[in-house]
Design an enzyme around this catalytic site. Structure first.
Site, PDB file in Angstrom:
ATOM      1  N   HIS A 140      -5.960  -5.702   2.873  1.00  0.00           N
ATOM      2  CA  HIS A 140      -6.104  -6.617   4.012  1.00  0.00           C
ATOM      3  C   HIS A 140      -6.240  -5.864   5.324  1.00  0.00           C
ATOM      4  CE1 HIS A 140      -1.938  -6.000   5.433  1.00  0.00           C
ATOM      5  NE2 HIS A 140      -1.550  -6.082   4.163  1.00  0.00           N
ATOM      6  N   CYS A 161       1.094  -3.409   0.043  1.00  0.00           N
ATOM      7  CA  CYS A 161      -0.330  -3.721   0.164  1.00  0.00           C
ATOM      8  C   CYS A 161      -1.095  -2.533   0.739  1.00  0.00           C
ATOM      9  CB  CYS A 161      -0.524  -4.944   1.062  1.00  0.00           C
ATOM     10  SG  CYS A 161       0.062  -6.494   0.337  1.00  0.00           S
TER      11      CYS A 161
END
Length: 297
Positions: free
Chosen positions: A188, A204
């Site tokens: 992301h 992440c």
């Protein structure tokens, strides 16, 4: 030119990824060495953002340079040359040890290289092979119970169960969900100016805003994703053997560089024994951990 490197929008900030012409299958050496002359008032983080590189990669390549106050007029090395990871050249490939994401655009014979942020110690980015399971523009963020608990402990305030799209959303404007686990791991963007090329996330993979938008426009649901942790890369090129060594990641607790153990696998040891490298060059590469390809012969 054998190793053509195109850095898009060189004079405009923020930059996109470095885009390389894909090398032939018999070579893994990508790009060429570049340098930068420090301007008045620049920090290494400013330079990393100018060239869309990771801060720690720039520090590793220039260990003698003060990251906050490099000398104006001095010349620093840019980590613009690298060895491709020794994995199939397909889809997204992440080597967390070098804090880079590669996207193999085989239809256009290009390789896109992005600096990334990864999971902190204790909340590591997972290793393995998966696929992109979902793509979201302007995603909402649903922090896990662990994330909310740690946030409360560290900041003294509660996180909402759902954070809507907008400037306060740490996922930025694009998110690619991975097939690991229950889908809690993403590639992301970010709403922060700092942290790319470092260990900053809850597991992440984080990219700069322009980079995630660029990657998002090229990939698709079902795209293969390979995540590895290989601090040492070794490759035979037409003009000899090259080694690229990165500082290994801490495991259970964050350690200083000198306290970390760089593990040379048995397979890699056998390769090195077979090629008979210059002992001084090998030892220097393993000690310096500069993240730059070095000749061994």
């Amino acid at each position: 030119m054998r190793y053509a490197l195109f850095i898009l929008m060189l004079s405009v900030l923020p930059l996109r990824a470095a885009i390389y012409s894909a090398p032939q299958e018999d070579t893994r050496l990508l790009g060429f060495a570049m340098e930068h002359r420090v301007e008045e008032g620049q920090s290494l983080d400013d330079i990393a953002q100018q060239y869309d590189m990771g801060l720690l990669a720039l520090i590793a390549a220039n260990p003698e340079v003060d990251p906050l106050l490099p000398t104006p007029g001095s010349v620093i090395k840019l980590p613009s040359q690298m060895l491709l990871p020794d994995v199939p050249r397909s889809g997204v490939v992440v080597n967390i040890a070098e804090l880079r994401l590669y996207y193999f655009d085989n239809a256009r014979a290009r390789v896109h290289v992005y600096p990334i942020g990864i999971g902190v110690v204790g909340r590591e980015t997972p290793i393995g092979t998966t696929r992109i399971s979902q793509m979201r523009k302007d995603p909402t963020w649903t922090p896990t119970a662990t994330t909310r608990r740690k946030w409360l402990e560290e900041n003294g305030e509660a996180l909402p169960k759902v954070v809507p799209p907008g400037p306060d959303n740490p996922l930025g404007h694009r998110a690619l969900r991975l097939g690991f686990g229950n889908g809690e791991y993403l590639i992301h963007g970010t709403n922060q100016d700092f942290g790319i090329g470092m260990r900053v996330s809850a597991g992440c993979i984080r990219l700069r805003p322009a980079d995630i938008e660029h990657l998002y426009d090229m990939v698709r649901v079902g795209e293969p994703v390979t995540i590895i942790n290989e601090p040492i890369k070794l490759a035979e090129e037409a003009d000899g053997w090259f080694i690229e060594v990165h500082e290994p990641l801490s495991d259970q607790v964050e350690l200083d560089r000198d306290d970390k153990e760089l593990v040379v696998s048995k397979a890699l040891q056998q390769q090195l024994e077979a090629l008979s490298p210059d002992p001084a060059k090998l030892e220097r590469a393993l000690q310096k951990q500069s993240g730059l390809p070095q000749r061994l012969q």
